[in-house]
Design a protein around this motif. Sequence first.
Motif, short mmCIF file in Angstrom:
data_model
loop_
_atom_site.label_atom_id
_atom_site.label_comp_id
_atom_site.label_asym_id
_atom_site.label_seq_id
_atom_site.Cartn_x
_atom_site.Cartn_y
_atom_site.Cartn_z
N ILE A 63 0.88 -1.17 0.00
CA ILE A 63 0.00 0.00 0.00
C ILE A 63 0.92 1.21 0.00
N ARG A 64 0.79 2.06 -1.01
CA ARG A 64 1.64 3.25 -1.04
C ARG A 64 0.97 4.37 -1.82
N GLU A 65 1.38 5.58 -1.48
CA GLU A 65 0.86 6.77 -2.14
C GLU A 65 1.73 7.12 -3.34
N VAL A 66 1.10 7.40 -4.47
CA VAL A 66 1.80 7.76 -5.69
C VAL A 66 1.18 9.03 -6.26
N ASP A 67 1.85 10.16 -6.04
CA ASP A 67 1.38 11.44 -6.58
C ASP A 67 -0.09 11.71 -6.26
N GLY A 68 -0.44 11.54 -5.01
CA GLY A 68 -1.79 11.86 -4.57
C GLY A 68 -2.80 10.75 -4.72
N LEU A 69 -2.44 9.64 -5.36
CA LEU A 69 -3.31 8.48 -5.48
C LEU A 69 -2.76 7.33 -4.65
#
Length: 269
Positions: free
Chosen positions: A210-216
């Motif tokens: 689970i990780r955040e990528v540019d706001g998503l």
Amino acid sequence: MQEQQVRAIFLSDIHLGTRGCQAERLLDFLRHHESQYLFLVGDIVDFWAMSRGIHWTSTQNTVVQKVLRRARKGTQVIFVPGNHDEALREYCGTTFGDIRVEYDYIHQTADGRRFLLVHGDEYDQVTRHHRWVAVLGDVAYNLLVRINNGLSRIRRRLGVSGYWSLAGYAKRKVKTAVNFIFDFEDSVMHGAREKGVDGVICGHIHWATIREVDGLTYVNCGDWVDSCTAIIEHFDGRLELVQWGVTAAVPASATQAPESVGSETPALH
């Protein structure tokens, strides 16, 4: 351990019908978790492997019965087929035994975020354009899993605790595998942006995170062959990655590989 009530459970890459399927661990996980929603995010039944030889145990049968029973008792079960059970994509939009089959699905979490649910093979250029390479890779991966099972028996006899994944180790160490994972994630997130959602929940590459990528938010369920991981949604909308059958109890972070994610039961391997 006491049963935990959660809002939703996300499972992918169970690969029923194969020797590598960790049906005992999955069944134990399901016995300890009840949910309003159950999402099966592809490669639940491995028709690819079954074309070479079927290995279907009574425990695997019990897993299927448990899912059907939950659907009958009111759990909303959504099945998004993957490439290994792609034959079922012909039935998208229909319902079997109270289980809905969909090509993809938008799930809204309790905190209002909208997630695109896809297996992910449509974002894998190898699977889409070079099927024979994908099949060869599948055979090689299954070989790694079988070797790992032998190593696990040796570790137990030597008194070594904890779970160690040969396939996971290879993915971390082989540069082409690492590059493939990041390329896949980038492609999936590009698709999520085009859909206008807040994130994506997928499977396919057997690499839970689970990780955040540019706001998503990028979420991968992992698998029940090697890492035995699932995603759960709590009633406040929070998503958690759980690896079932590892001794340490540490919360999942956005960047952890499956081997470092905590669990809620002692090792069962």
